[in-house]
Write a protein that holds these residues in place. Sequence first.
Motif, short mmCIF file in Angstrom:
data_model
loop_
_atom_site.label_atom_id
_atom_site.label_comp_id
_atom_site.label_asym_id
_atom_site.label_seq_id
_atom_site.Cartn_x
_atom_site.Cartn_y
_atom_site.Cartn_z
N GLN B 322 7.59 52.80 85.35
CA GLN B 322 7.93 51.41 85.65
C GLN B 322 6.69 50.53 85.50
O GLN B 322 5.66 50.80 86.12
N SER B 411 12.95 43.88 84.86
CA SER B 411 12.27 45.18 84.82
C SER B 411 11.85 45.55 83.41
O SER B 411 12.53 45.22 82.45
N SER B 413 10.63 49.16 81.68
CA SER B 413 10.30 50.59 81.80
C SER B 413 9.83 51.11 80.46
O SER B 413 10.23 50.61 79.41
N SER B 415 9.72 54.87 78.58
CA SER B 415 10.10 56.28 78.69
C SER B 415 9.36 57.09 77.64
O SER B 415 9.16 56.63 76.52
#
Lengths: 387, 419
Positions: B322, B411, B413, B415
């Motif tokens: 995050q 948000s 993120s 990955s």
Amino acid sequence: KKSMSWFGFGFNGFGQIVPKRTGGKDEGADKVLSPVVLERSLCTCEGRTSSNPTNKSETSEPEVKVAASWSQIAAIQINGDPHVCISGFISDSHEQHQRLAPESKGCQEALISERYLTLRFADRVECWSLKPSGKSLVWSGVQDVSADTGSTVTLPLVPGGYIASKPPLFRPISSKLCAVSLALGTEHAVLLTSSGSVYSWGSGSHGQLGHGSLVSEDEPRALEALLGVPMKYVAAGGWHSACISAGGDLYVWGWNESGQIGLPSKGLKDQSQRESSTETGELMVDKREDNVFIAIQAFPALVDVPEESEIRKVSCGSRHTASITNSGNLYTWGWGHYGQLGHGSKCSSDEPKVVEYFSNGGMIVEDVVCGPWNTFVSAAPRDHPTS
Amino acid sequence: MAKVWRDVQAVLPATEPEFPLVFSEIVEPSVLATLELTRELLYRASDFSACAEKAQIIIDYSWEKLNTGTWRDVDKEWRRVYSYGCLFKVIGTCHGDASQAKVQEAIRTCDMGLLMGASIMDNILQRLVNVLKNKVKTQLPGEVEDTDQPCPKQKPKKDRMAEPKIDAAMSVPRVKCPALESFRSGFLMHQKPVILEGIIDHWPAFREHTWSIDYLRAVAGCRTVPVELGSRYTDEDWSQRLLTVNEFIDRYIVDEEAVGLGYLAQHQLFDQVPELKEDIRIPDYCCLGEGDEDDITINAWFGPGGTISPLHQDPQQNFLAQMYLLISFLTGKQVVGRKYIRLYSLEQTENLYPHQSQLLHNTSQVDVENPDVIQFPNFTKASYQECVLHPGEVLFIPKQHWHYVRSLELSFSVSFWWS
């Protein structure tokens, strides 16, 4: 059929419609936006229609059918001295001035793709590969001369199956289906049976099979949505399909990204927004969230052609559709960036629009054949009687 | 704007023989002839408008090939042809009077080639876009401090999406900076989820340039990216759109009246925008895998509060990091970026009712936070773990471990899929 002429419009990148002069500035542009008479590009053989040149009474106007690939047209003269002339992209330098395909003498029907020329003769079918080094025969099969169903089964159907657009060329079809007509799309097939049923198989990724989902089918599967309505004609394009009922209604299904189904297309709206924004230098933000756009039509949809008249024929290009009404008008819709809709512009359309060149020009349209990015039409003046 | 053309030209091969056009047999002679003709138009005739027209033919033809069959089936040669089409189009666009609109259009064309094509001529499209992005007039990050700037869609604190109460018994364990071996034996070996704290504190994204909406605009605003529209990919009204990062932020992050959700999801943004890649690092723990570092797939997930990834599983190990996003309010600055995540192990699969179809067999039919208990009675029997992942934390999602993700606020993120 006196005074019948072939016209072409759309993609002309290889001079298929308006020839390009070689070794100089290109004469024909890559896009032909309005119908143009094809005489010069069709056949260089000057109507050698009689096998016996001394018998004048036998000579008549050459009767020509047209088939088209992306880069070429095949003009098939079906009367007199039957043969095929190919124009457009010339890969073999030997064939620069010779457009007659020598292997085609005597043929009755032809189909052409980027890689293959398929010829049907009275007694056999041949498939020739088109390579820069020259044509070579890659498949041949015996045509069923004895069986007389009253009408010859047309390409790509052959006895026992059909000729596909890529290897394996011959693919079997169960005789139980009683296939009378087959249309091949980019990766799917639509079949018409003697009882008027429609079957489809191949890739279903864009709804082009018409079974209501995106599932692909390995074997012919009947279109249940059309059961009970006998069909008389089928056509297939890049990712869409069409059929006409005995009563003259037109059904289309598959991908609608350029409006080729004739239903509202979001893709068209986005495209026109983007084009206008690059001109003004600003971005138009669309806040409306419309629910009426159709991206994929997975079941056959009835197409609303503005006329009362019944539909006689339909042909599908890669991303556009063309159809002829019983009253002899030509309607086109779908992708139009190369002028393949024939309305004099590069606009696409998600509604069938009449091609005014013919309707306003007092012409009756007899036949339409779509290449991937262009359209070929045979038409005659309305006043003259046609047989 | 003649300077644009000069800098673009510097990236291109100087002569025609240095401009390769080599393809396998799958590219038909007619297409190859068109490519060669376009190259000729460039180097011999200097006919740039004709070049742009031929480029569009090449793009249109190869685009059709790209849409034939599944993406996996598409021959890499067609993706290369598509890239060549984009290259020729960019050249045609940038020649002569290259206005801001033309530069933007050229960047978009490069991005289309990067997104759908395959690398050609030493990744020339990436090199071109690096030249072109410097020609776009943007505001520098330092300039956007005043309160006149539109604030993100973020509602004031009290209205923000309530943080779900996490049951302690089901909560994903947290570990701070574990040693490689501790992580391996404690979690990787037995495929147990864990939240790793403190392992990305050293990222430049947190130290040197703290990420903010304005920073993202400055670095990537003019770049075209794929955006998912609609609540979730299992919905009928779900679709994908290509937008620039600026458009995406304007319409779906900042806009108070945005209709529907937009999610920049599962996109290899860091390959497309190398500048952003310098702000992050591949977690050291990835070296515990067998694969090459080059094979690690890094995806960006950027969107407003409320985006949902339905319960699904992936075939590789995953580190979900995050990012901190710094948001300016009238009242001051705030750090955002929390996601609610629920995890089910592979053994629970039967209780999760995966779709039967080939397309969605790795996705559950159940809406995790609002399950239809009549249609899916065993779902409530399935045991799970859950957490709220905060900025600066990294969640380890074992391979094939079912996961459901909902963003609680704006948000970003990152990955890392590794093996």
